[in-house]
Design an enzyme around this catalytic site. Structure first.
Site, short mmCIF file in Angstrom:
data_model
loop_
_atom_site.label_atom_id
_atom_site.label_comp_id
_atom_site.label_asym_id
_atom_site.label_seq_id
_atom_site.Cartn_x
_atom_site.Cartn_y
_atom_site.Cartn_z
N GLU A 99 19.57 36.22 77.86
CA GLU A 99 18.86 37.27 78.60
C GLU A 99 19.00 37.09 80.11
O GLU A 99 18.04 37.22 80.87
CB GLU A 99 17.39 37.32 78.16
CG GLU A 99 17.22 37.59 76.67
CD GLU A 99 15.77 37.84 76.26
OE1 GLU A 99 14.86 37.56 77.06
OE2 GLU A 99 15.56 38.32 75.12
N GLU A 146 18.21 37.53 68.10
CA GLU A 146 16.82 37.11 67.91
C GLU A 146 16.00 38.28 67.38
O GLU A 146 16.09 39.40 67.90
CB GLU A 146 16.18 36.64 69.24
CG GLU A 146 16.74 35.37 69.82
CD GLU A 146 16.05 34.98 71.13
OE1 GLU A 146 14.97 35.53 71.43
OE2 GLU A 146 16.60 34.14 71.86
#
Length: 516
Positions: free
Chosen positions: A134, A281
């Site tokens: 991220e 995820e």
């Protein structure tokens, strides 16, 4: 003579037509092979535990649970050594704090690959490298060198002839997708266009995939209940409750699919239409603080069980039905050392001792995750439940629910103890197993709960213990549920055997060119 020439030309035309048909069949076969590549469920392994199991113990748990795909948040040497000869497919990661150095130096990237990849393959089955995590949403200063870091690492893999075996990508938070519903209107945050365009070009040119983190829990929480809980948890929705994209008329029955399709549309907006997505995820916390009432064991179980079933059934998304979206569950262990709210510490499937946090309901999903012990789960009255509500639920189960409650009659094996709690537990469990332990069939307006302890006693054997699992029958009433008022990868193209198909196709084309 003229007749012979004409006949010869006709034979050539027929042969050419046959070869064109063969070529078309191979093209169909190759595309089918790509689309049908088996999806998988993997698991993320975080290490923020006060009593972190050693690598040998971790691998033993992975083997016991038949987990064949994992993602590490680093390239820990001891862990990679413990994985030697297991065949488990491993995604290793470049930690965020190393991206700046790697992104500015080809030599640094080559050293990283030498130390963390070349030292372990092929004995350890490393199949992907996640460059950071991220980065665009959490480490913006590294954004400008992110693609350089990916290119440098890929170049080092090419130099070692590992680029076809090990793919390079970077996980993105779904928050970089703006205006995500309806999905057809989604686009990436334009601030990052100078990064996203070359990044997508890199993924396309290297036959890699977009890594995306998808958390319906946060979408649901931030919506202030505008998103129905059932929609976030993959629970069945009546057609009137499905979300419809007004531009495409595609129907969405869950948040997960909507977010994945938003990413597909966002890539299309930048003219990239052939990059597959892997969800790196996704999960649901099993415990939260007072501000997180929906972080519960049952919701975590429901979400992850339904997610696993959704992925392994090769359902795909409304935009790309039947195209697998392989997914890594967040996460293997509860991480008690993580900061933040209580939920941050409770995303795991297991505690540090390898004991399941809850028993997944995975009937029919195959062999992944061996804590699928649904034949040993029971539906019983919740401790402290209101007696009047229990009685009403018991009456429903033995009436409209069509449960055989004759064992509860006086003189029968389950009459004693003659309490509403005991009788309700038997009726709830009988209904739960007759309905094949389906989602929402152990609720009864909140007075029932799933247990792994066999409630059988004496000669009173509960249906779950006897293993008399029933099946769902059309027309059978559903048990009253607290939610009933609301509503009830792309595979990596042409890998593995796909390379063979390309060679055959090339041979057919050359044959056509030479002999025709």
């Amino acid at each position: 003579m003229v007749f012979q020439i004409l006949k010869k030309e006709e034979s050539k035309k027929e042969a050419k037509m046959v070869l064109l048909i063969i070529l078309a069949l191979f093209l169909v076969l190759s595309s089918t092979t790509a689309a049908d590549e088996a999806p998988f469920i993997g698991v993320n392994i975080g290490t923020s535990l006060s009593d972190m199991p050693n690598p040998t113990q971790v691998v033993a748990l992975l083997k016991a649970q038949q987990i064949r795909h994992i993602r590490l948040y680093d390239a820990d040497r001891a862990m990679l050594l413990a994985l030697v000869n297991t065949g488990i497919r491993v995604t290793v990661s470049v930690p965020n704090d190393q991206i700046l150095g790697i992104g500015q130096s080809n030599a640094t990237a080559a050293n990283w690959v030498s130390r963390n990849i070349l030292a372990h393959v092929p004995a350890t089955n490393i199949t992907a490298i996640a460059v950071g995590s991220e980065v665009l949403s959490t480490l913006s200063n590294a954004g400008p060198v992110l693609v350089s870091a990916m290119n440098f690492i890929h170049s080092a893999l090419v130099a070692s002839n590992l680029d076809s075996q090990i793919k390079v990508s970077t996980p993105h938070s779904s928050s970089i997708i703006l205006d995500s519903f309806p999905p057809s209107q989604a686009f990436f945050n334009r601030t990052w266009d100078p990064v996203m365009v070359p990044l997508l070009k890199f993924l396309q040119s290297t036959n890699s995939f977009l890594m995306l983190n998808v958390y319906p829990y946060y979408d649901y929480k931030l919506s202030n209940r505008a998103i129905p809980l059932d929609y976030a948890l993959f629970r069945p929705l009546p057609p009137t409750k499905e979300a419809v994209d007004s531009n495409t008329l595609l129907h969405y029955t869950n948040v997960f699919d909507a977010v994945v399709d938003a990413a597909y549309f966002a890539m299309s907006y930048l003219n990239f239409t052939n990059i597959p997505i892997t969800v790196t995820e996704s999960g649901w916390p099993s415990k939260g603080d007072s501000s997180e009432p929906d972080a519960t064991l049952d919701n975590a179980n429901t979400y992850n069980s339904n997610l696993i079933r959704h992925v392994l059934n090769n359902t795909g998304t409304p935009k790309h039905p039947g195209i697998a979206v392989s997914t890594y569950i967040y996460e293997l262990y509860n991480e008690d050392l993580r900061s933040g709210p209580v939920s941050e510490k409770n995303w795991g499937l297991f505690d540090a001792n390898g004991v399941p946090i809850y028993i997944l309901r995975l009937t029919g999903s195959g062999t992944v995750l061996a804590n699928d012990t649904t034949n040993q789960t029971y539906c019983v009255a919740k401790e402290g439940a209101d007696r009047k509500m229990l009685q009403a639920a018991l009456d429903w189960a033995c009436g409209p629910g069509k449960v055989d409650c004759s064992p509860l009659l006086q003189g029968q094996p389950c009459y004693e103890p003659d309490t509403v709690v005991s009788h309700a537990s038997y009726a709830f469990d009988a209904y739960y197993h007759r309905m094949a332990m389906g989602d929402g069939t152990c609720n009864f307006n909140g007075v029932a709960t799933i247990s792994t302890s066999d409630p059988s006693h004496g000669s009173c054997i509960f249906p779950g213990s006897a293993g008399r699992n029933g099946t769902f029958t059309n027309g059978t009433s559903l048990a009253p549920s607290s939610n009933s008022t609301v509503s009830g990868c792309h595979s990596r193209l042409f890998q593995s055997g796909g390379f063979y198909i390309h060679y055959v196709l090339l041979g057919v084309v050359l044959w056509t060119a030479v002999f025709l």
